[in-house]
Scaffold this motif. Sequence first.
Motif, short mmCIF file in Angstrom:
data_model
loop_
_atom_site.label_atom_id
_atom_site.label_comp_id
_atom_site.label_asym_id
_atom_site.label_seq_id
_atom_site.Cartn_x
_atom_site.Cartn_y
_atom_site.Cartn_z
N ARG A 38 0.83 -1.20 0.00
CA ARG A 38 0.00 0.00 0.00
C ARG A 38 0.87 1.26 0.00
O ARG A 38 0.55 2.25 -0.67
N ALA A 39 1.95 1.21 0.76
CA ALA A 39 2.85 2.37 0.80
C ALA A 39 3.49 2.62 -0.56
O ALA A 39 3.62 3.76 -0.99
N LEU A 40 3.87 1.54 -1.26
CA LEU A 40 4.45 1.69 -2.59
C LEU A 40 3.43 2.27 -3.56
O LEU A 40 3.75 3.16 -4.36
N ARG A 41 2.19 1.79 -3.47
CA ARG A 41 1.15 2.32 -4.35
C ARG A 41 0.92 3.81 -4.08
O ARG A 41 0.75 4.60 -5.01
N ALA A 42 0.95 4.19 -2.79
CA ALA A 42 0.76 5.60 -2.44
C ALA A 42 1.92 6.45 -2.97
O ALA A 42 1.71 7.58 -3.42
N GLU A 43 3.14 5.91 -2.89
CA GLU A 43 4.31 6.65 -3.38
C GLU A 43 4.21 6.89 -4.88
O GLU A 43 4.46 8.00 -5.37
#
Length: 284
Positions: free
Chosen positions: A87-92
């Motif tokens: 999820r953090a990668l998608r947000a980045e």
Amino acid sequence: MLSPIERLRVFQSELDDLECYLSKLPPESLASPSACERWSVADVVAHMASAFENYTGSIIRGLQGDSSASHGRPDPGTWSTASSAERALRAEEAAHRVVTYRESLGDCLLPTLHAAVDGFSQLLVGMGTQDWDKLCYHGRGEIPAQNLITYAILEACLHKWDIQSKLEANAQLSSGGSRALIEHIEEFMHWAFVIGPEFTGPRRYRFRLTGEISLRKEVIIDRQAHLTGNDSQAVDAVFECTAEILLLLMCGRINFADALAGGLLVIEGNDEMAMAYSDWGQAI
């Protein structure tokens, strides 16, 4: 619960206020940092314009029976199974796309936001009662068309706060927006939690809201987060705060420990279980 048209009026009111506010800002303020990590004020505006354009496109396709992902977008079912790191990668990646989009708009930033808001609103005004429950695409799942109005209110309220809280001394969520979001909180609250494999739940929490807005339900966390009626069952902890603080906490705008230290949040019950609640939270 508010009808779709009542929610649309809340959304339009939020955006009228925001557009008026933005129109009076000096140009240099648009380059100021916002409360959203990685984004300036201008980036937040570009994100909202993009979001409302995407919502419009999702509803148009949903009305035609298509709730699949458009080109370049993640499949709707992958969010619920994604890890915290994914999820953090998608947000980045999304944050970088917004900056690129904002740069492409140049001097057309505010007109683009206005056009996106107008297009979304005009589409909703023309819909009938038979359309509200038709499934539409969203990056976090296939959802009824009317839920996208709630998400639009969430975008408007939170991002208005993200902008004003860095430029004004006493930025607040509007009472109308807060009331609408609390009444429809179950439509988006599950986004705010990532439950790891070590979880030994379920856990049960009660929010006692002070002020004019109430929430007569309890938060149950058991791999997913959901609401249930406020009954006589024992809870792990009781949180007392205003509706605004609940929303800002749940959406990652203020820190749990800071809210406690500042007297914005009062806890009753098991302190360890109460702090665990904040460990599972993830900013929307």
